[in-house]
Design a protein around this motif. Structure first.
Motif, PDB file in Angstrom:
ATOM      1  N   SER A 318       0.897  -0.848  -0.151  1.00 29.34           N
ATOM      2  CA  SER A 318      -0.169   0.267  -0.015  1.00 29.34           C
ATOM      3  C   SER A 318       1.145   1.550   0.090  1.00 29.34           C
ATOM      4  O   SER A 318       1.687   1.690   0.492  1.00 29.34           O
ATOM      5  N   GLU A 319       0.307   1.975  -0.430  1.00 30.42           N
ATOM      6  CA  GLU A 319       1.142   3.608  -0.348  1.00 30.42           C
ATOM      7  C   GLU A 319       0.147   4.467   0.344  1.00 30.42           C
ATOM      8  O   GLU A 319       0.426   5.625   0.734  1.00 30.42           O
ATOM      9  N   ARG A 324      -5.436   0.763   3.199  1.00 29.39           N
ATOM     10  CA  ARG A 324      -7.169   0.082   3.016  1.00 29.39           C
ATOM     11  C   ARG A 324      -7.294  -1.559   3.514  1.00 29.39           C
ATOM     12  O   ARG A 324      -6.759  -2.424   3.886  1.00 29.39           O
ATOM     13  N   ARG A 325      -8.539  -1.149   3.858  1.00 23.78           N
ATOM     14  CA  ARG A 325      -8.923  -3.258   4.717  1.00 23.78           C
ATOM     15  C   ARG A 325     -10.551  -2.577   4.222  1.00 23.78           C
ATOM     16  O   ARG A 325     -11.289  -1.692   4.639  1.00 23.78           O
ATOM     17  N   VAL A 326     -10.588  -3.734   3.317  1.00 21.03           N
ATOM     18  CA  VAL A 326     -11.936  -3.908   2.734  1.00 21.03           C
ATOM     19  C   VAL A 326     -12.423  -4.901   3.195  1.00 21.03           C
ATOM     20  O   VAL A 326     -11.594  -5.949   3.077  1.00 21.03           O
ATOM     21  N   ALA A 327     -13.982  -5.035   3.380  1.00 22.67           N
ATOM     22  CA  ALA A 327     -14.485  -6.422   3.888  1.00 22.67           C
ATOM     23  C   ALA A 327     -15.642  -6.228   3.036  1.00 22.67           C
ATOM     24  O   ALA A 327     -16.681  -5.550   3.485  1.00 22.67           O
ATOM     25  N   ASP A 354      -2.515  -2.816   1.747  1.00 22.74           N
ATOM     26  CA  ASP A 354      -3.941  -2.914   1.734  1.00 22.74           C
ATOM     27  C   ASP A 354      -4.531  -4.437   1.647  1.00 22.74           C
ATOM     28  O   ASP A 354      -4.227  -5.368   0.900  1.00 22.74           O
ATOM     29  N   VAL A 355      -5.680  -4.467   2.720  1.00 20.20           N
ATOM     30  CA  VAL A 355      -5.228  -5.244   2.681  1.00 20.20           C
ATOM     31  C   VAL A 355      -7.368  -5.917   2.387  1.00 20.20           C
ATOM     32  O   VAL A 355      -8.428  -5.054   2.946  1.00 20.20           O
ATOM     33  N   PHE A 356      -7.867  -6.529   1.515  1.00 20.21           N
ATOM     34  CA  PHE A 356      -9.311  -6.687   0.815  1.00 20.21           C
ATOM     35  C   PHE A 356      -9.915  -8.244   1.245  1.00 20.21           C
ATOM     36  O   PHE A 356      -8.702  -9.580   0.920  1.00 20.21           O
ATOM     37  N   VAL A 357     -10.932  -8.270   2.058  1.00 20.76           N
ATOM     38  CA  VAL A 357     -11.289  -9.391   1.856  1.00 20.76           C
ATOM     39  C   VAL A 357     -13.026  -9.659   1.383  1.00 20.76           C
ATOM     40  O   VAL A 357     -13.965  -8.899   2.238  1.00 20.76           O
ATOM     41  N   SER A 358     -13.417 -10.821   1.025  1.00 18.81           N
ATOM     42  CA  SER A 358     -14.988 -10.769   0.151  1.00 18.81           C
ATOM     43  C   SER A 358     -15.239 -11.812   0.224  1.00 18.81           C
ATOM     44  O   SER A 358     -14.412 -12.928   0.257  1.00 18.81           O
ATOM     45  N   VAL A 359     -16.703 -12.103   0.248  1.00 19.13           N
ATOM     46  CA  VAL A 359     -16.788 -13.742   0.668  1.00 19.13           C
ATOM     47  C   VAL A 359     -17.816 -13.716  -0.811  1.00 19.13           C
ATOM     48  O   VAL A 359     -18.248 -13.108  -1.159  1.00 19.13           O
ATOM     49  N   ALA A 360     -17.574 -15.041  -1.692  1.00 19.56           N
ATOM     50  CA  ALA A 360     -17.721 -15.295  -3.083  1.00 19.56           C
ATOM     51  C   ALA A 360     -19.138 -15.438  -3.413  1.00 19.56           C
ATOM     52  O   ALA A 360     -19.704 -15.333  -2.624  1.00 19.56           O
ATOM     53  N   GLY A 361     -19.362 -14.579  -4.157  1.00 20.51           N
ATOM     54  CA  GLY A 361     -21.452 -15.209  -4.388  1.00 20.51           C
ATOM     55  C   GLY A 361     -21.930 -13.496  -3.736  1.00 20.51           C
ATOM     56  O   GLY A 361     -23.296 -14.040  -3.459  1.00 20.51           O
TER      57      GLY A 361
END
Ligand SMILES: Nc1ncnc2c1ncn2[C@@H]1O[C@H](COP(=O)(O)OP(=O)(O)OP(=O)(O)O)[C@@H](O)[C@H]1O
Ligand SMILES: [Mg+2]
Length: 449
Positions: A318-319, A324-327, A354-361
């Protein structure tokens, strides 16, 4: 001077004032005054019986002696909806269905009424938002059953109530509660006072006449039902229809249910002929799961049924300060907790990424059992190593603040669901896995096996 028909009362302290104030003169709370219909003067009330001391004494009855005729529930013909309702609609009950714009509230309720009409029930669709012609266009998509539903397009509450009395449908849909208005109140349709009055008066008629009523409501940007939370107290069931508009999967969840569990979840998919129930959601999510770094299958519980969903994580340099923290589909605070535990007890600090976490669908998972899957997905994404070779890795378990892995409910059902799809390697609490480090090592072992 004529008495005004309405009064503004504070929803915090009950102070009443003839005009609106931004701040309650009684308790000083901001923005708490809502307009309400003034209660009829006591002189007009039935023989003045409302005064204490004059009331008719009631005779308490033991609950065992109360007559409660067994009433059959009305099955809506949509299995997932019936399940979330706890086995169908209870006659005379009031159900609030909330959801963001375009999620499919009208589609779901139209289809339900169509099925009920086909089963010989008397139904009525009150559309305040769309003209009869627009509703017809939708019904054409849904098929002949939906076309047989009688409709009135009206926003005046008095007219709607006057229609309900003679029609006496078994089931009625009000789409939506926020556009109906009571002409006696000056507040705009959708304002707190209006929504409360509208829902309250519909409830009285519905309970008196035994009309099961589905109220459609919009949610605000923050996700709560627009209008007052008092609506949630008033109704028997609150269902929330969620999902992202661009995604096909939508979930229907019970937030409150006086006649059943609130643990049930229905999964739907929007197709061109309406909402289709997704009975085996796990199968789809597992078959779509990638085996790339950052992907872990979570054995989640959606109410009383196990559901396998794919949790994906992406970790990138990340710069930004802070990064970023995206959930998506998981709670932001849970993500923060998992990141902290990973840093402190897993030796994996992601403070500069930067961290992105996502539950598919587009599924939302709201249970602590998701922690371990999120942690493993993050570790695998950060290190760039895939966790398995042929089959996706499955996991469940709660992370404690000291880095321990805690047991979660229904472990056997989660395992059985994973086994059903050939996922035998499940990283989970017990079984030698007590801490986050054990789990990370376990995931490595699963890869090597
Ligand atoms: N021909 C179509 N094929 C597939 N999906 C469609 C089609 N027409 C509409 N849809 C879907 O139906 C959704 C609208 O459904 P519906 O009107 O029931 O939503 P709603 O929740 O009642 O919306 P509103 O908040 O505007 O009342 C659209 O967002 C779209 O996803
Ligand atoms: Mg609609």
């Amino acid at each position: 001077m004529p008495r005004s028909a309405t009064v503004f009362s504070c929803s915090a302290c009950g102070h009443q004032s003839p005009k609106w104030h931004g701040r309650c003169p009684g308790c000083g709370e901001w923005n708490s005054l809502v307009e309400e219909a003034r209660a009829p003067a006591p002189a007009r009330a039935n023989g003045g019986g409302a005064r204490a001391g004059n009331g008719r004494a009631l005779k308490p009855v033991a609950l065992a002696d109360v007559q409660a005729p067994a009433v059959d529930r009305l099955t809506t013909g949509i299995g997932e909806l019936d399940r979330v309702l706890g086995g169908g609609l209870v006659p005379g009950s009031l159900v609030l269905i909330g959801g963001s714009p375009g999620i499919g509230k009208s589609t779901l309720t139209s289809a339900a009424l169509g099925h009920l009409a086909a089963a010989g029930r008397k139904v009525l669709y009150v559309s305040g938002e769309e003209s009869a012609a627009q509703v017809k266009l939708r019904a054409e998509r849904l098929g002949p059953a939906a076309l047989s539903v009688p409709i009135v397009a009206e926003t005046d509450l008095e007219a709607v109530l006057a229609t309900l009395e003679p029609e006496q449908p078994d089931v009625c849909v009000i789409d939506s509660v926020q556009v109906l208005y009571d002409p006696a109140l000056t507040g705009a349709p959708g304002s707190v006072g209006q929504v409360r009055e509208v829902a309250g008066r519909i409830m009285r008629v519905a309970k008196e006449r035994g009309i099961a009523t589905l109220l459609v409501g919009h949610v605000t940007k923050e996700g709560s039902l627009a209008g007052p939370r008092v609506l949630e107290h008033l109704v028997d069931c609150v269902l929330s229809f969620e999902g992202e508009r661009e995604r096909t999967y939508r979930t229907l969840r019970g937030l409150k249910n006086r006649f059943g569990s609130t643990n049930e979840v229905g999964v739907f998919e929007m197709a061109d002929h309406g909402l289709v129930e997704v009975e085996d959601a796990s199968e789809r999510f597992v078959s779509e799961a990638t085996r790339a770094p950052g992907s872990v299958v979570l054995c989640a519980m959606e109410g009383s049924r196990p559901l396998l969903v794919e949790v994906q994580a992406l970790v990138a340099p990340s710069e930004l300060v802070p990064p970023r923290r995206v959930a998506n589909g998981v709670d932001r605070n849970r993500l923060a907790l998992v990141l902290a535990v990973l840093a402190r007890h897993g030796g994996l600090g992601l403070g500069t990424s930067d961290v992105f976490v996502s539950v598919a669908g587009g599924v939302r998972v709201d249970e602590p059992g998701a922690d371990l899957a999120i942690a493993l997905a993050l570790a695998s994404a950060a290190k760039g190593i895939e966790l398995t070779q042929d089959k996706p890795l499955a996991a469940f378990g709660e992370l404690g603040l000291t880095g321990e892995i805690r047991h979660v409910a229904h472990a056997d059902r989660r395992l059985a669901e994973a086994a059903k799809f050939g996922l035998d390697d499940v990283v989970r609490p017990g079984n030698g896995t007590r801490t986050l480090r054990d789990a990370l090592n376990g995931a490595k072992r699963a890869r090597a096996a």
